[in-house]
Design a protein around this motif. Sequence first.
Motif, PDB file in Angstrom:
ATOM      1  N   ASP A 111       0.848  -1.195   0.000  1.00  0.00           N
ATOM      2  CA  ASP A 111       0.000   0.000   0.000  1.00  0.00           C
ATOM      3  C   ASP A 111       0.888   1.251   0.000  1.00  0.00           C
ATOM      4  N   PRO A 112       1.712   1.414  -1.047  1.00  0.00           N
ATOM      5  CA  PRO A 112       2.733   2.477  -1.013  1.00  0.00           C
ATOM      6  C   PRO A 112       2.156   3.878  -0.847  1.00  0.00           C
ATOM      7  N   PHE A 113       0.960   4.107  -1.366  1.00  0.00           N
ATOM      8  CA  PHE A 113       0.401   5.463  -1.299  1.00  0.00           C
ATOM      9  C   PHE A 113      -0.720   5.570  -0.264  1.00  0.00           C
ATOM     10  N   GLY A 114      -0.803   4.578   0.642  1.00  0.00           N
ATOM     11  CA  GLY A 114      -1.861   4.592   1.649  1.00  0.00           C
ATOM     12  C   GLY A 114      -1.810   5.847   2.507  1.00  0.00           C
ATOM     13  N   ARG A 115      -0.632   6.200   2.974  1.00  0.00           N
ATOM     14  CA  ARG A 115      -0.520   7.397   3.825  1.00  0.00           C
ATOM     15  C   ARG A 115      -0.791   8.661   3.010  1.00  0.00           C
ATOM     16  N   TRP A 116      -0.320   8.648   1.792  1.00  0.00           N
ATOM     17  CA  TRP A 116      -0.605   9.780   0.900  1.00  0.00           C
ATOM     18  C   TRP A 116      -2.119   9.979   0.788  1.00  0.00           C
ATOM     19  N   HIS A 117      -2.803   8.885   0.515  1.00  0.00           N
ATOM     20  CA  HIS A 117      -4.255   8.980   0.346  1.00  0.00           C
ATOM     21  C   HIS A 117      -4.921   9.453   1.640  1.00  0.00           C
ATOM     22  N   ARG A 118      -4.438   8.954   2.782  1.00  0.00           N
ATOM     23  CA  ARG A 118      -5.072   9.309   4.060  1.00  0.00           C
ATOM     24  C   ARG A 118      -4.848  10.772   4.426  1.00  0.00           C
ATOM     25  N   TYR A 119      -3.631  11.232   4.232  1.00  0.00           N
ATOM     26  CA  TYR A 119      -3.291  12.555   4.748  1.00  0.00           C
ATOM     27  C   TYR A 119      -3.390  13.674   3.707  1.00  0.00           C
ATOM     28  N   ILE A 120      -3.200  13.342   2.426  1.00  0.00           N
ATOM     29  CA  ILE A 120      -3.052  14.406   1.419  1.00  0.00           C
ATOM     30  C   ILE A 120      -4.188  14.411   0.411  1.00  0.00           C
ATOM     31  N   ASN A 121      -4.372  13.304  -0.289  1.00  0.00           N
ATOM     32  CA  ASN A 121      -5.307  13.336  -1.408  1.00  0.00           C
ATOM     33  C   ASN A 121      -5.644  11.897  -1.816  1.00  0.00           C
ATOM     34  N   PRO A 122      -6.907  11.608  -2.092  1.00  0.00           N
ATOM     35  CA  PRO A 122      -7.231  10.263  -2.591  1.00  0.00           C
ATOM     36  C   PRO A 122      -6.624   9.991  -3.961  1.00  0.00           C
ATOM     37  N   ASP A 123      -6.124  11.017  -4.621  1.00  0.00           N
ATOM     38  CA  ASP A 123      -5.586  10.878  -5.975  1.00  0.00           C
ATOM     39  C   ASP A 123      -4.090  11.243  -5.960  1.00  0.00           C
ATOM     40  N   THR A 124      -3.262  10.476  -6.673  1.00  0.00           N
ATOM     41  CA  THR A 124      -1.848  10.877  -6.818  1.00  0.00           C
ATOM     42  C   THR A 124      -1.618  11.631  -8.134  1.00  0.00           C
ATOM     43  N   GLU A 125      -2.661  11.736  -8.943  1.00  0.00           N
ATOM     44  CA  GLU A 125      -2.520  12.427 -10.236  1.00  0.00           C
ATOM     45  C   GLU A 125      -3.691  13.385 -10.429  1.00  0.00           C
ATOM     46  N   PRO A 126      -3.747  14.434  -9.594  1.00  0.00           N
ATOM     47  CA  PRO A 126      -4.903  15.333  -9.649  1.00  0.00           C
ATOM     48  C   PRO A 126      -4.894  16.222 -10.889  1.00  0.00           C
ATOM     49  N   LEU A 127      -6.050  16.800 -11.134  1.00  0.00           N
ATOM     50  CA  LEU A 127      -6.229  17.731 -12.255  1.00  0.00           C
ATOM     51  C   LEU A 127      -6.831  19.019 -11.722  1.00  0.00           C
ATOM     52  N   TRP A 128      -6.291  20.149 -12.180  1.00  0.00           N
ATOM     53  CA  TRP A 128      -6.906  21.451 -11.866  1.00  0.00           C
ATOM     54  C   TRP A 128      -7.078  22.174 -13.190  1.00  0.00           C
ATOM     55  N   GLN A 129      -8.216  22.758 -13.399  1.00  0.00           N
ATOM     56  CA  GLN A 129      -8.371  23.522 -14.639  1.00  0.00           C
ATOM     57  C   GLN A 129      -9.364  24.656 -14.464  1.00  0.00           C
ATOM     58  N   ASP A 130      -9.161  25.704 -15.237  1.00  0.00           N
ATOM     59  CA  ASP A 130     -10.181  26.740 -15.386  1.00  0.00           C
ATOM     60  C   ASP A 130     -10.342  26.962 -16.891  1.00  0.00           C
ATOM     61  N   GLU A 131     -10.859  28.115 -17.304  1.00  0.00           N
ATOM     62  CA  GLU A 131     -11.154  28.272 -18.733  1.00  0.00           C
ATOM     63  C   GLU A 131      -9.922  28.557 -19.583  1.00  0.00           C
ATOM     64  N   HIS A 132      -8.743  28.768 -18.932  1.00  0.00           N
ATOM     65  CA  HIS A 132      -7.530  29.074 -19.695  1.00  0.00           C
ATOM     66  C   HIS A 132      -6.363  28.125 -19.430  1.00  0.00           C
ATOM     67  N   LEU A 133      -6.397  27.461 -18.302  1.00  0.00           N
ATOM     68  CA  LEU A 133      -5.222  26.724 -17.829  1.00  0.00           C
ATOM     69  C   LEU A 133      -5.638  25.340 -17.345  1.00  0.00           C
ATOM     70  N   ALA A 134      -4.839  24.327 -17.699  1.00  0.00           N
ATOM     71  CA  ALA A 134      -5.065  22.982 -17.161  1.00  0.00           C
ATOM     72  C   ALA A 134      -3.742  22.449 -16.623  1.00  0.00           C
ATOM     73  N   VAL A 135      -3.768  21.930 -15.414  1.00  0.00           N
ATOM     74  CA  VAL A 135      -2.563  21.398 -14.762  1.00  0.00           C
ATOM     75  C   VAL A 135      -2.887  19.977 -14.315  1.00  0.00           C
ATOM     76  N   ILE A 136      -2.057  19.017 -14.728  1.00  0.00           N
ATOM     77  CA  ILE A 136      -2.341  17.603 -14.433  1.00  0.00           C
ATOM     78  C   ILE A 136      -1.109  16.958 -13.809  1.00  0.00           C
ATOM     79  N   GLY A 137      -1.322  16.178 -12.744  1.00  0.00           N
ATOM     80  CA  GLY A 137      -0.234  15.455 -12.083  1.00  0.00           C
ATOM     81  C   GLY A 137       0.094  14.159 -12.802  1.00  0.00           C
TER      82      GLY A 137
END
Length: 256
Positions: free
Chosen positions: A87-113
């Motif tokens: 479970d290498p990302f178990g602590r990551w998921h618990r403390y930081i984010n359920p996703d290790t490859e998140p996406l953020w976007q608005d109408e001009h910019l997209a950022v992907i992990g």
Amino acid sequence: MTVLRRIDHISDLHFGRVDEGVAEALLAALNDGPADLVVISGDLTMRARRREYQAARRFIAALKAPVLVVPGNHDIPTYWPWERFLDPFGRWHRYINPDTEPLWQDEHLAVIGLNTVVRAAPRLAWQEGRVKRHRLERLLQRLARLPPGLFRVVVAHHPFLAPEDAPETPLAHRAAPALAALRQAGVRLILAGHLHRGYVRLHRGTTAEGEDLLVVQAGSATSTRLRGEPNAYNRILIQDGQPSITPRRWNGHTWL
Ligand SMILES: [Fe+2]
Ligand SMILES: [Fe+2]
């Protein structure tokens, strides 16, 4: 009308071995007129200990801007081999984010992990990273689904191009084919860390539309483990589709 976006790119915080004064000043600098997005390119912790994750989580929660964060090699357990394996990302998921490859976007910019952390592999040292085929495939599919015209940014932990003065620096495995594919997919910036050195390299060649692809490395924002460079982070402005990257460095008293 001018379109302006700002990304503050920090990396390699390494809670567990953080200069507390630098971390406090960093938080103040990032919150003083917050960016559109704060990107953290991995190594939140030193040894993936719970108290290190708790400190990282407090830091992230105190940021006023939205945050996009990917894991680094220090963020999976090394002292607990079974956990690392099962479970290498178990602590990551618990403390930081359920996703290790998140996406953020608005109408001009997209950022992907893109998660380049490898739990264990033959012929691979524990700290080395890899662009796994299935992860690259998924990333390319996500990029293809974005509306046309967005400025595209990918965030990973391990480097895709070496510093000019150290061409033998180990890169993320399969960085070269990944760079070519991401360039074709219209990615303009790849933000990464791991080396605790800040630099910007231009990928040879251009995107399908004739635009440049820049590889942007951040130094360590808060760690006391420095490799000949002060604590630093990158302030990235994207104005009408043109990026400019300004490193901000800690001079012992303030961020310059
Ligand atoms: Fe690091
Ligand atoms: Fe690292």
